[in-house]
Design an enzyme around this catalytic site. Structure first.
Site, PDB file in Angstrom:
ATOM      1  N   TYR A 221       0.821  -1.215   0.000  1.00  0.00           N
ATOM      2  CA  TYR A 221       0.000   0.000   0.000  1.00  0.00           C
ATOM      3  C   TYR A 221       0.855   1.265   0.000  1.00  0.00           C
ATOM      4  O   TYR A 221       0.477   2.271  -0.581  1.00  0.00           O
ATOM      5  CB  TYR A 221      -0.951  -0.002   1.203  1.00  0.00           C
ATOM      6  CG  TYR A 221      -2.139  -0.906   0.986  1.00  0.00           C
ATOM      7  CD1 TYR A 221      -3.072  -0.591  -0.012  1.00  0.00           C
ATOM      8  CD2 TYR A 221      -2.335  -2.051   1.729  1.00  0.00           C
ATOM      9  CE1 TYR A 221      -4.165  -1.415  -0.241  1.00  0.00           C
ATOM     10  CE2 TYR A 221      -3.425  -2.877   1.513  1.00  0.00           C
ATOM     11  CZ  TYR A 221      -4.332  -2.560   0.523  1.00  0.00           C
ATOM     12  OH  TYR A 221      -5.400  -3.356   0.297  1.00  0.00           O
TER      13      TYR A 221
ATOM     14  N   GLU B 279       4.461 -29.443  14.643  1.00  0.00           N
ATOM     15  CA  GLU B 279       3.749 -28.894  13.497  1.00  0.00           C
ATOM     16  C   GLU B 279       2.553 -28.046  13.897  1.00  0.00           C
ATOM     17  O   GLU B 279       2.352 -26.949  13.408  1.00  0.00           O
ATOM     18  CB  GLU B 279       3.311 -30.047  12.573  1.00  0.00           C
ATOM     19  CG  GLU B 279       2.505 -29.544  11.362  1.00  0.00           C
ATOM     20  CD  GLU B 279       2.059 -30.676  10.432  1.00  0.00           C
ATOM     21  OE1 GLU B 279       2.580 -31.798  10.568  1.00  0.00           O
ATOM     22  OE2 GLU B 279       1.209 -30.417   9.578  1.00  0.00           O
TER      23      GLU B 279
ATOM     24  N   ASP C 232       2.925 -34.547  11.411  1.00  0.00           N
ATOM     25  CA  ASP C 232       1.977 -35.595  11.007  1.00  0.00           C
ATOM     26  C   ASP C 232       2.687 -36.608  10.125  1.00  0.00           C
ATOM     27  O   ASP C 232       3.677 -36.287   9.463  1.00  0.00           O
ATOM     28  CB  ASP C 232       0.820 -34.999  10.196  1.00  0.00           C
ATOM     29  CG  ASP C 232      -0.169 -34.259  11.086  1.00  0.00           C
ATOM     30  OD1 ASP C 232      -0.125 -34.456  12.312  1.00  0.00           O
ATOM     31  OD2 ASP C 232      -0.975 -33.483  10.533  1.00  0.00           O
TER      32      ASP C 232
END
Lengths: 368, 682
Positions: free
Chosen positions: A101, A197, A249
């Site tokens: 911006y 994680e 995982d």
């Protein structure tokens, strides 16, 4: 009055000024000004066996101003440079969205904007990073922040001393910029760092005071860890000589998170040196754990085509060439099943903190 | 002229020359032949199956049939087969009527050497009667065509307008619009059939002569004119000229777009003619400016130069067929074959005749031409010898092409008229030049003008580029090519191509193809026409237009193709499509390619110029930004930085422009090589 600049900032500003001076010199000599930008694509990324890192190659691309297809990017590069210099001069940091911006405006009396979308400005920032060889953090920019940390360590964050042993249930939010000029480490009794994680699993470890019992620092990055988390883990590893363990995982995505933490990513290959921990160890969840820890079949999730493809790609990664890793990934492909860390809760809500991880570490049952 | 004999000759010659449409007339003259075939074929059939009980009984005998067999007049034949002449339906009949009259007028003016002033008028009788509205669908219309031509002598008027196959143009090899002498009398016949009204002809041959007015009807049985009214006018506003008035049943609603298009295109191909076109306008469509009942469009004369006069020529021996050769030999008044060849054909010098005769076994001794007519073998030998002898091409002064300069003028004036049509036509749907056939709808023209600046951004103060014409604020690139005359089957012909690119033609539609044969616009059967095939089979992608496979190219362009010939091979008697002769197709392609190369050069230049302008503006915009940013970084004033950048910008773009020009030239060099190859092929 601008705050006094530290050495790092002074160096970064000098690099930006050098870039601009180079252009002025070329123009004064009647030449088409250009920038040498290291190529940030797969073609220019290589795996260094020696350093065990994904590294950026030496290919460079010239960005000319007097070239219709490059002129806009050239112009944008200097808009970003100028904005960054101003940030450093005023001692402020901002998000890359904010910078978009700041630098966005309409050109002349046309309908054209300097940047149409943030997708245009983000790569320009990365270009500038590699061109002036400064980290994003050194340019006083940060990405979205996520991740939290607790453990037996005291740190100083922009002058505030923080005891990470007393962070309650939420932990200390890891900022995006964790360079030495912002964060320094004080007293600690930690023996290792455990990168988890997911936020939910990290919360279990914090609630069970796992870090207190085992004298370790626990960090989570909310999935793929952001730069701040990775950089901080890397600093803990290199400065305090703490070994790093990764708990993710049992799926291709989890393996990939480990892989990025260990050797760096293709997109940020130019920062692998500062972000990656080649010695990081994978403690779980392994494809063989379902048998070792007697996980029932109904806690598994079937792998889809995307997972399978991803897994097969990983088989070819140079850093997964080790026979153990090949076996690991092949087993995942063979079974066609994946497991979340939470699947361990089937064996009891604190099974993961009380039995699984301690046993893994005790047995040295990890992959490297 | 001995009419009867000339007609027989015409038919015979027509057949021998392989003009099948004339063969139709012969049926009437040989009625016995089909009957004989029938009896013969039936007889053996009856014998072959005598035992079969189901064998059909004879219905009539040959004798009974013979009583019904009689002559069919040409006129009767066409009453039943009017579609062969272009009178298929009321909307097409309207156009055909106008076309035949206008063709005659223009031919007459040119032959006499007069700059044509034409008046074409269509009146809606219902509208004239005060209905205030145009007739919807079929209705009664009056068509008036008036010229300032030489006029027609009193004695000839009835035959010209009241007899089919009567005319001056059939027996000569000369470029003209009309060919057979059927058209205007067929129109008169159509009027008579549909309304019962005779054709009214007013003609005056000179200042000191009186004008005559005739009402002429056609006796279809005998193919003879019947004059129902004959008067002398002492006062007529024209010193010389002819006026034809026909009342016909027509469909203006559907037919007007063809008429509009025909008139526009006639003006385009005849820049030496001034045309005033008056058409009916209903109350709803009328603009305040137009007079009650109708409105006029004026196509001004674009040049005061008459087209080169087309001369009459003798046939060229290479185009003569065996039968025609035998027939010509039979009629020859020469003493020997050598003389026959020299007098009957063009381009046979005594030397050439000798060369031909050296190739036949009997060439040494003088042979009477009449012998050839009866001896087929000898005629065949001569025919082969002619084909094997190299002869000069037929003289081409018999052709009158429009010419490069006049084609350009014609295009410019045509575009100005349709551009202004588009401008004034906002409220008037009547001015809608055609709702289906053409894209120049006023509404569309305005719309099309919008994207035009994008396609061809006017570079302010740019020097006028070669070939570009500014017409009513739109830039058109105009290129024209006139090919040298060529020969097909012994008939000289010449192809011309002109194109107008850009302006307000829509860029996303197929191009407009305007077909002309001897300056007459061809409006129907586009797909069946050899001209279309010639253009379609040209690869326009070489010339930077897109072209879907097997169709016309796509782009903002109008393409004019004109074939001038002493005998344009039409596919039918209504003269709507040109036959696919390979020689003609090839010439069309070569002309299109030549024009296409000019177009490609223009488009490439245009693109390069647009690109440079765009580039410069991009750099100028960005320099501002870069100078400001670098100024801030290095703590300098942006002004001097900007000046330095602009200096380099100038150098860089200049250098690249030069580079681009060099590339352009090398690209141009390639077509040159190709052009050389083409010339060799010729």
């Amino acid at each position: 009055m601008a705050p006094r600049k530290d050495a790092v900032s002074k160096k970064t500003v000098a690099k930006i000024e050098k870039l601009a001076e180079g252009v002025l010199k070329a123009v004064a000599g009647g030449k088409n000004p250009s920038l040498d930008i290291p190529v940030r694509s797969l073609a220019n990324v290589k795996w260094s066996d020696k350093r065990r890192l994904v590294e950026l190659g030496s290919q460079k691309q010239k960005r000319y101003f007097f070239n219709v297809s490059m002129a806009k990017k050239f112009m944008q590069t200097f808009l970003v440079s100028e904005a960054c210099k101003e940030l450093i001069d005023s001692g402020k940091t901002t998000s890359i969205r904010d910078l978009y911006y700041v630098t966005k405006h309409t050109i002349g009396d046309t309908k054209q904007n300097t940047f149409e979308e943030q997708d245009e400005s983000d790569p320009i920032i990365e270009d500038l990073e590699v061109t002036v060889d400064a980290l994003r953090e050194e340019l006083h920019l940060f990405a979205a922040r996520k991740g939290s940390m607790v453990g037996p360590i005291t740190i100083v964050d922009t002058g505030d001393t923080i005891d990470l042993r007393r962070m309650g249930s939420g932990g200390w939010a890891v900022p995006s910029i964790v360079e030495e000029n912002i964060i320094t480490f004080k007293k600690h009794e930690a023996k290792y760092v455990l990168l988890i994680e997911k936020d939910a699993v990290w919360t279990r470890f914090n609630e069970d005071k796992f870090w207190k019992r085992n004298s370790c620092i626990i960090v989570q990055g909310g999935g793929q860890p952001p730069r701040g988390v990775r950089r901080l883990v890397q600093r803990l590893h290199s400065e305090l000589k703490l070994p790093v363990y990764v708990l993710v995982d049992n799926d291709p995505w989890g393996f990939y998170i480990y892989s990025v933490m260990k050797q760096g990513s293709i997109n940020l290959a130019y920062e692998s040196m500062r972000m990656a921990v080649p010695d990081a160890r994978f403690v779980g969840l392994s494809s063989f754990d379902k048998d070792k820890y007697q996980l029932p079949g109904n806690v598994s999730i079937k792998m889809d085509d995307g997972d399978n493809n991803r897994a097969k790609q990983m088989l070819a990664y140079p850093w997964f060439r080790h026979a153990k890793w090949q076996k690991e990934i092949q087993e995942m492909v063979r079974s066609g099943l994946k497991f979340e860390l939470e699947a361990l809760s089937r064996r009891g809500i604190s099974f993961i903190t009380e039995e699984y991880v301690p046993k893994k570490l005790k047995d040295k049952d990890w992959l490297e | 002229m001995a009419k009867a004999s000339s007609e027989t000759k015409a038919v015979a010659r027509g057949r021998k020359a392989g003009k099948p449409q004339l063969g139709l007339f012969e049926e009437g003259q040989a009625p016995a032949a089909p009957a004989a075939v029938v009896t013969e074929s039936e007889a053996p059939a009856a014998e072959a199956a005598p035992a079969a009980k189901s064998a059909p009984a004879r219905r009539v005998t040959a004798e009974t049939m013979a009583t019904k067999q009689r002559d069919i007049s040409v006129a009767e034949f066409f009453v039943k087969n009017r579609h062969l002449l272009g009178f298929d339906n009321p909307s097409k009949a309207l156009l055909t009527t106008i076309k035949e009259a206008v063709d005659n007028s223009l031919d007459a003016c040119e032959e006499a050497g007069i700059l044509p002033d034409l008046l074409i008028e269509v009146r809606d009788l219902a509208l004239d009667a005060g209905s205030g509205e145009l007739t919807k669908g079929e209705g009664r219309f009056v068509v008036v065509v008036q010229d300032n031509g030489p006029g027609i002598v009193k004695a000839q008027v009835p035959k010209i307008f009241g007899k089919l196959l009567y005319g001056s143009k059939f027996h000569r090899l000369k470029q003209s619009r009309g060919q057979q002498g059927i058209g205007i009398s067929a129109a008169a016949m159509y009027g008579q059939l549909t309304t019962g009204k005779p054709v009214r002809v007013t003609s005056r041959v000179g200042k000191r002569k009186d004008a005559h007015v005739f009402d002429i009807q056609l006796d279809t049985r005998k193919n003879e004119p019947v004059v129902t009214h004959d008067d002398t006018l002492t006062e007529w506003h024209q010193e010389h000229g002819t006026r034809v008035e026909l009342e016909i049943v027509a469909n203006w609603q559907q037919g007007q777009r063809f008429v509009n298009r025909y008139v526009e295109h006639t003006a385009l191909a005849n820049p030496h003619a001034a045309i005033r076109y008056t058409r009916p306008v209903g109350a709803a469509q009328r603009t305040s400016a137009s007079t009650p009942g109708n409105e006029s469009l004026v196509f001004p004369r674009a040049t005061n130069e008459l087209p080169k006069e087309a001369l009459e020529i003798k046939p060229h021996p290479h185009g003569v067929e065996l039968g025609a050769l035998m027939l010509a030999a039979a009629e020859s008044k020469s003493h020997d074959v050598r003389g026959f060849l020299q007098t009957t054909f063009s381009r046979v010098s005594s030397q050439a005749a000798e060369e031909i005769l050296a190739k036949v076994p009997w060439g040494k001794k003088a042979t009477r031409p009449r012998l050839l007519a009866s001896n087929r073998t000898m005629a065949e030998e001569l025919h082969k010898a002619i084909a094997a002898t190299k002869l000069m091409n037929p003289p081409t002064n018999c052709l009158s092409p429009i010419g490069d300069e006049l084609m350009r003028k014609g295009l410019v004036s045509f575009l100005s008229v349709i551009e202004s049509e588009g401008d004034s036509g906002d409220e008037s749907t009547q001015l809608d030049l055609d709702s289906a056939g053409m894209k120049k709808k006023p509404g569309k023209a305005v719309k099309a003008a919008a994207p035009a600046p994008e396609a061809m951004p006017a570079v302010p103060d740019a020097p006028a580029e070669e070939g570009v014409e500014k017409i009513k604020g739109h830039n058109y690139f105009i290129a024209t090519v006139t090919r040298p005359p060529k020969v097909y089957r012994g008939n000289p012909f010449q192809v011309e191509v002109g194109l107008a690119y850009g302006g307000s033609w829509p860029a996303d539609k197929t191009i407009e193809l305007f077909r002309f044969a001897n300056r007459v616009p061809l409006l129907f059967q586009r797909g069946a026409c050899g001209i279309t095939e010639g253009i379609v089979s040209t690869d326009w992608r070489n010339y930077l237009l897109s072209q879907p496979k097997g169709s016309l190219p796509v782009g903002p362009m109008a393409l004019l193709v004109h074939i001038a010939s002493v005998w344009v091979p039409f596919t039918s008697e209504s003269k709507e499509a040109v036959a696919h002769y390979p020689d003609i197709l090839k010439e069309i392609q070569l002309a299109a390619q030549e024009c296409g190369r000019k177009l490609a050069t223009f488009i490439r230049k245009k693109k390069a110029a647009d690109y440079q302008a765009q580039r410069r503006s991009i750099f100028e915009l960005y320099i501002e930004e870069v100078a400001a940013a670098i100024g801030k970084i290095t703590d300098r004033k942006p002004g001097p930085i900007k000046r330095e950048f602009l200096k380099v910008a100038h150098q860089v773009t200049m250098a690249e422009e030069e580079e681009g020009r060099a590339q352009d030239e090398s690209r141009d060099a390639k077509p040159k090589a190709r052009r050389a190859a083409e010339t060799e092929e010729e």
